[in-house]
Design a protein around this motif. Structure first.
Motif, PDB file in Angstrom:
ATOM      1  N   VAL A  30      45.181 -15.844 154.604  1.00  0.00           N
ATOM      2  CA  VAL A  30      47.080 -15.737 154.600  1.00  0.00           C
ATOM      3  C   VAL A  30      46.830 -15.046 156.167  1.00  0.00           C
ATOM      4  CG1 VAL A  30      48.730 -14.975 153.977  1.00  0.00           C
ATOM      5  CG2 VAL A  30      47.011 -17.113 152.437  1.00  0.00           C
ATOM      6  N   TRP A  31      46.621 -13.881 156.147  1.00  0.00           N
ATOM      7  CA  TRP A  31      46.768 -12.600 156.856  1.00  0.00           C
ATOM      8  C   TRP A  31      45.830 -13.118 158.259  1.00  0.00           C
ATOM      9  CZ3 TRP A  31      43.567  -9.388 159.478  1.00  0.00           C
ATOM     10  CH2 TRP A  31      44.468  -8.252 160.570  1.00  0.00           C
ATOM     11  N   ALA A  32      45.359 -14.103 157.925  1.00  0.00           N
ATOM     12  CA  ALA A  32      44.393 -14.352 159.481  1.00  0.00           C
ATOM     13  C   ALA A  32      45.638 -15.723 160.255  1.00  0.00           C
ATOM     14  CB  ALA A  32      42.856 -14.717 158.987  1.00  0.00           C
ATOM     15  N   LEU A  33      45.476 -16.226 159.352  1.00  0.00           N
ATOM     16  CA  LEU A  33      46.856 -17.246 159.646  1.00  0.00           C
ATOM     17  C   LEU A  33      48.005 -17.437 160.317  1.00  0.00           C
ATOM     18  CD1 LEU A  33      45.377 -19.975 157.202  1.00  0.00           C
ATOM     19  CD2 LEU A  33      44.319 -19.927 159.210  1.00  0.00           C
ATOM     20  N   THR A  34      48.542 -16.470 160.038  1.00  0.00           N
ATOM     21  CA  THR A  34      50.258 -15.690 159.234  1.00  0.00           C
ATOM     22  C   THR A  34      50.330 -15.155 159.683  1.00  0.00           C
ATOM     23  OG1 THR A  34      50.583 -14.925 157.273  1.00  0.00           O
ATOM     24  CG2 THR A  34      50.997 -17.490 157.197  1.00  0.00           C
ATOM     25  N   GLY A  35      49.330 -13.643 160.460  1.00  0.00           N
ATOM     26  CA  GLY A  35      50.035 -12.367 160.649  1.00  0.00           C
ATOM     27  C   GLY A  35      50.067 -11.032 159.555  1.00  0.00           C
ATOM     28  N   THR A  36      51.085 -12.037 158.179  1.00  0.00           N
ATOM     29  CA  THR A  36      51.520 -10.708 157.590  1.00  0.00           C
ATOM     30  C   THR A  36      51.001 -11.583 156.340  1.00  0.00           C
ATOM     31  OG1 THR A  36      52.918 -10.236 156.785  1.00  0.00           O
ATOM     32  CG2 THR A  36      53.466 -12.500 157.645  1.00  0.00           C
ATOM     33  N   ILE A  37      50.503 -10.848 155.435  1.00  0.00           N
ATOM     34  CA  ILE A  37      50.866 -10.793 153.723  1.00  0.00           C
ATOM     35  C   ILE A  37      52.143 -10.557 153.087  1.00  0.00           C
ATOM     36  CG2 ILE A  37      50.040 -10.226 151.838  1.00  0.00           C
ATOM     37  CD1 ILE A  37      47.952 -11.678 153.180  1.00  0.00           C
ATOM     38  N   THR A  38      52.878 -11.821 153.041  1.00  0.00           N
ATOM     39  CA  THR A  38      54.493 -11.405 152.821  1.00  0.00           C
ATOM     40  C   THR A  38      54.273 -11.641 151.382  1.00  0.00           C
ATOM     41  OG1 THR A  38      57.013 -12.501 152.399  1.00  0.00           O
ATOM     42  CG2 THR A  38      54.742 -13.949 153.586  1.00  0.00           C
ATOM     43  N   MET A  39      55.040 -11.221 150.248  1.00  0.00           N
ATOM     44  CA  MET A  39      55.114 -11.948 149.153  1.00  0.00           C
ATOM     45  C   MET A  39      56.060 -12.932 148.482  1.00  0.00           C
ATOM     46  SD  MET A  39      53.730  -9.176 147.808  1.00  0.00           S
ATOM     47  CE  MET A  39      54.023  -8.932 146.462  1.00  0.00           C
ATOM     48  N   ASN A  40      56.600 -13.286 149.847  1.00  0.00           N
ATOM     49  CA  ASN A  40      57.365 -14.680 149.540  1.00  0.00           C
ATOM     50  C   ASN A  40      56.220 -15.610 149.802  1.00  0.00           C
ATOM     51  OD1 ASN A  40      59.401 -16.933 149.776  1.00  0.00           O
ATOM     52  ND2 ASN A  40      60.929 -15.578 151.092  1.00  0.00           N
ATOM     53  N   ILE A  41      55.334 -16.465 149.339  1.00  0.00           N
ATOM     54  CA  ILE A  41      54.976 -17.284 149.157  1.00  0.00           C
ATOM     55  C   ILE A  41      55.684 -18.922 150.419  1.00  0.00           C
ATOM     56  CG2 ILE A  41      53.060 -19.483 148.175  1.00  0.00           C
ATOM     57  CD1 ILE A  41      51.585 -16.787 148.374  1.00  0.00           C
ATOM     58  N   GLY A  42      56.575 -19.111 150.149  1.00  0.00           N
ATOM     59  CA  GLY A  42      57.868 -20.078 151.120  1.00  0.00           C
ATOM     60  C   GLY A  42      57.868 -19.625 151.680  1.00  0.00           C
ATOM     61  N   THR A  43      57.258 -18.313 152.677  1.00  0.00           N
ATOM     62  CA  THR A  43      57.106 -18.666 153.866  1.00  0.00           C
ATOM     63  C   THR A  43      56.403 -19.192 154.516  1.00  0.00           C
ATOM     64  OG1 THR A  43      57.020 -16.471 154.283  1.00  0.00           O
ATOM     65  CG2 THR A  43      59.350 -16.752 153.760  1.00  0.00           C
ATOM     66  N   ILE A  44      54.961 -19.068 154.295  1.00  0.00           N
ATOM     67  CA  ILE A  44      53.537 -20.029 154.257  1.00  0.00           C
ATOM     68  C   ILE A  44      53.794 -20.815 154.023  1.00  0.00           C
ATOM     69  CG2 ILE A  44      50.871 -19.593 154.445  1.00  0.00           C
ATOM     70  CD1 ILE A  44      51.897 -16.479 152.973  1.00  0.00           C
ATOM     71  N   SER A  45      53.146 -21.902 155.058  1.00  0.00           N
ATOM     72  CA  SER A  45      53.054 -23.494 155.130  1.00  0.00           C
ATOM     73  C   SER A  45      52.219 -23.820 153.992  1.00  0.00           C
ATOM     74  CB  SER A  45      52.731 -23.852 156.666  1.00  0.00           C
ATOM     75  OG  SER A  45      50.917 -23.396 156.612  1.00  0.00           O
ATOM     76  N   PRO A  46      52.476 -24.615 153.333  1.00  0.00           N
ATOM     77  CA  PRO A  46      51.561 -25.700 152.833  1.00  0.00           C
ATOM     78  C   PRO A  46      50.334 -25.342 153.336  1.00  0.00           C
ATOM     79  CG  PRO A  46      53.214 -26.431 152.816  1.00  0.00           C
ATOM     80  CD  PRO A  46      53.751 -25.571 153.816  1.00  0.00           C
ATOM     81  N   ALA A  47      50.170 -26.243 153.765  1.00  0.00           N
ATOM     82  CA  ALA A  47      48.349 -25.938 155.156  1.00  0.00           C
ATOM     83  C   ALA A  47      47.630 -24.865 155.264  1.00  0.00           C
ATOM     84  CB  ALA A  47      48.475 -26.688 156.345  1.00  0.00           C
TER      85      ALA A  47
END
Length: 170
Positions: free
Chosen positions: A101-118
Protein backbone atom coordinates in the motif's frame (compact mmCIF):
# COMPACT_ATOMS: atom_id res chain seq x y z
CA UNK A 1 10.59 -33.37 10.65
CA UNK A 2 8.13 -35.20 8.44
CA UNK A 3 7.57 -33.16 5.25
CA UNK A 4 4.74 -35.33 3.94
CA UNK A 5 1.46 -33.51 3.75
CA UNK A 6 -1.33 -35.03 5.82
CA UNK A 7 -4.94 -34.70 4.78
CA UNK A 8 -5.75 -32.50 7.78
CA UNK A 9 -2.91 -30.12 6.98
CA UNK A 10 -3.92 -30.02 3.31
CA UNK A 11 -7.53 -29.22 4.24
CA UNK A 12 -6.43 -26.46 6.61
CA UNK A 13 -4.11 -24.95 3.99
CA UNK A 14 -6.79 -25.11 1.34
CA UNK A 15 -9.53 -23.67 3.54
CA UNK A 16 -7.52 -20.71 4.85
CA UNK A 17 -5.89 -19.72 1.56
CA UNK A 18 -9.11 -20.25 -0.44
CA UNK A 19 -11.16 -18.26 2.05
CA UNK A 20 -8.80 -15.29 1.86
CA UNK A 21 -8.67 -15.49 -1.92
CA UNK A 22 -12.47 -15.65 -2.02
CA UNK A 23 -12.72 -12.45 0.04
CA UNK A 24 -10.22 -10.72 -2.25
CA UNK A 25 -12.01 -11.77 -5.43
CA UNK A 26 -15.38 -10.72 -3.99
CA UNK A 27 -13.88 -7.34 -3.04
CA UNK A 28 -12.49 -6.92 -6.56
CA UNK A 29 -15.83 -7.84 -8.12
CA UNK A 30 -17.80 -5.53 -5.80
CA UNK A 31 -15.49 -2.64 -6.71
CA UNK A 32 -15.25 -3.50 -10.44
CA UNK A 33 -11.47 -3.87 -10.41
CA UNK A 34 -10.33 -4.53 -13.97
CA UNK A 35 -7.33 -6.48 -15.25
CA UNK A 36 -5.91 -3.22 -16.62
CA UNK A 37 -6.10 -1.59 -13.17
CA UNK A 38 -4.53 -4.67 -11.61
CA UNK A 39 -1.70 -4.59 -14.17
CA UNK A 40 -1.00 -0.92 -13.41
CA UNK A 41 -1.05 -1.54 -9.65
CA UNK A 42 1.32 -4.52 -9.97
CA UNK A 43 3.67 -2.75 -12.39
CA UNK A 44 3.75 0.31 -10.10
CA UNK A 45 5.41 -1.62 -7.28
CA UNK A 46 9.10 -0.68 -7.20
CA UNK A 47 11.44 -3.58 -7.92
CA UNK A 48 13.10 -3.19 -4.51
CA UNK A 49 9.73 -3.88 -2.85
CA UNK A 50 9.16 -6.94 -5.02
CA UNK A 51 12.51 -8.28 -3.77
CA UNK A 52 11.60 -7.39 -0.17
CA UNK A 53 8.27 -9.21 -0.45
CA UNK A 54 10.02 -12.27 -1.88
CA UNK A 55 12.26 -12.24 1.22
CA UNK A 56 9.20 -11.91 3.51
CA UNK A 57 7.68 -14.91 1.75
CA UNK A 58 10.81 -17.03 2.11
CA UNK A 59 11.02 -16.23 5.82
CA UNK A 60 7.32 -16.89 6.42
CA UNK A 61 7.55 -20.25 4.63
CA UNK A 62 10.55 -21.36 6.68
CA UNK A 63 8.24 -21.35 9.69
CA UNK A 64 5.34 -23.05 7.93
CA UNK A 65 2.30 -21.44 9.52
CA UNK A 66 -0.09 -24.20 8.57
CA UNK A 67 1.93 -27.08 9.98
CA UNK A 68 2.32 -25.26 13.29
CA UNK A 69 -1.37 -24.37 13.43
CA UNK A 70 -2.30 -27.98 12.63
CA UNK A 71 0.04 -29.28 15.34
CA UNK A 72 -1.41 -26.78 17.80
CA UNK A 73 -4.98 -27.73 16.91
CA UNK A 74 -4.22 -31.42 17.38
CA UNK A 75 -2.67 -30.76 20.81
CA UNK A 76 0.86 -31.56 19.75
CA UNK A 77 3.46 -30.23 22.22
CA UNK A 78 5.64 -29.16 19.27
CA UNK A 79 2.83 -26.96 17.97
CA UNK A 80 2.15 -25.28 21.31
CA UNK A 81 5.82 -24.49 21.80
CA UNK A 82 5.97 -22.84 18.37
CA UNK A 83 2.72 -20.87 18.30
CA UNK A 84 4.82 -17.70 18.00
CA UNK A 85 5.73 -18.81 14.44
CA UNK A 86 2.04 -18.58 13.56
CA UNK A 87 1.99 -15.00 14.78
CA UNK A 88 5.20 -14.23 12.88
CA UNK A 89 3.70 -15.52 9.61
CA UNK A 90 0.59 -13.40 10.08
CA UNK A 91 2.70 -10.35 10.92
CA UNK A 92 4.78 -10.79 7.77
CA UNK A 93 1.61 -11.06 5.66
CA UNK A 94 0.24 -7.90 7.29
CA UNK A 95 3.55 -6.11 6.88
CA UNK A 96 3.61 -7.13 3.22
CA UNK A 97 0.12 -5.64 2.76
CA UNK A 98 1.17 -2.30 4.25
CA UNK A 99 4.49 -2.22 2.36
CA UNK A 100 2.61 -2.63 -0.91
CA UNK A 101 0.00 0.00 0.00
CA UNK A 102 2.82 2.41 0.86
CA UNK A 103 4.69 1.55 -2.36
CA UNK A 104 1.60 2.15 -4.49
CA UNK A 105 0.22 5.24 -2.80
CA UNK A 106 3.22 6.81 -1.08
CA UNK A 107 1.36 6.88 2.22
CA UNK A 108 -0.25 4.63 4.78
CA UNK A 109 -3.55 6.23 5.58
CA UNK A 110 -6.10 5.10 8.11
CA UNK A 111 -8.84 5.92 5.58
CA UNK A 112 -8.96 2.93 3.23
CA UNK A 113 -11.56 4.82 1.17
CA UNK A 114 -8.80 7.08 -0.18
CA UNK A 115 -6.84 4.13 -1.65
CA UNK A 116 -7.99 2.76 -5.00
CA UNK A 117 -9.68 -0.65 -4.96
CA UNK A 118 -7.08 -2.00 -7.41
CA UNK A 119 -4.26 -1.08 -4.99
CA UNK A 120 -6.08 -2.75 -2.09
CA UNK A 121 -6.73 -5.82 -4.25
CA UNK A 122 -3.07 -6.12 -5.29
CA UNK A 123 -1.86 -5.54 -1.72
CA UNK A 124 -4.27 -8.26 -0.59
CA UNK A 125 -2.99 -10.66 -3.26
CA UNK A 126 0.56 -10.04 -2.12
CA UNK A 127 -0.38 -10.59 1.52
CA UNK A 128 -2.01 -13.87 0.44
CA UNK A 129 1.17 -14.75 -1.44
CA UNK A 130 3.19 -14.29 1.75
CA UNK A 131 0.59 -16.15 3.83
CA UNK A 132 0.05 -19.06 1.42
CA UNK A 133 2.03 -22.23 2.00
CA UNK A 134 4.94 -23.45 -0.08
CA UNK A 135 5.39 -20.30 -2.18
CA UNK A 136 8.78 -19.40 -0.70
CA UNK A 137 10.74 -21.60 -3.11
CA UNK A 138 9.59 -19.81 -6.26
CA UNK A 139 9.67 -16.18 -7.32
CA UNK A 140 6.01 -16.10 -8.36
CA UNK A 141 5.53 -12.44 -7.47
CA UNK A 142 8.59 -11.47 -9.50
CA UNK A 143 7.15 -13.26 -12.54
CA UNK A 144 3.77 -11.61 -12.05
CA UNK A 145 5.42 -8.20 -11.65
CA UNK A 146 7.51 -8.74 -14.79
CA UNK A 147 4.40 -9.74 -16.76
CA UNK A 148 2.50 -6.65 -15.57
CA UNK A 149 5.52 -4.45 -16.34
CA UNK A 150 5.68 -5.83 -19.89
CA UNK A 151 1.89 -5.51 -20.30
CA UNK A 152 2.08 -1.82 -19.32
CA UNK A 153 5.03 -1.29 -21.70
CA UNK A 154 7.41 -0.42 -18.84
CA UNK A 155 5.53 2.85 -18.12
CA UNK A 156 5.57 2.31 -14.35
CA UNK A 157 8.99 0.72 -13.96
CA UNK A 158 10.85 1.98 -10.88
CA UNK A 159 13.65 0.45 -8.89
CA UNK A 160 13.15 2.31 -5.60
CA UNK A 161 10.19 4.30 -4.27
CA UNK A 162 10.20 7.88 -5.59
CA UNK A 163 10.40 9.45 -2.11
CA UNK A 164 13.96 8.22 -1.57
CA UNK A 165 15.44 10.36 -4.36
CA UNK A 166 17.57 7.46 -5.56
CA UNK A 167 15.38 6.35 -8.45
CA UNK A 168 17.31 5.63 -11.65
CA UNK A 169 14.26 4.72 -13.76
CA UNK A 170 11.02 6.69 -13.79
Amino acid sequence: MDRKLKIGQWLLKTALASGLLGFLLAYAADHSVTIAETNVALASIPLAFVALIELFDRFADKNDFYNKLYAYATNSPAGKSRISAVIVSLLFAGLGFFVVVWALTGTITMNIGTISPANIFVAGLIALYIFAPETGDDELLLWLWLGATIATKFQYLTILPPGLGLNFLG
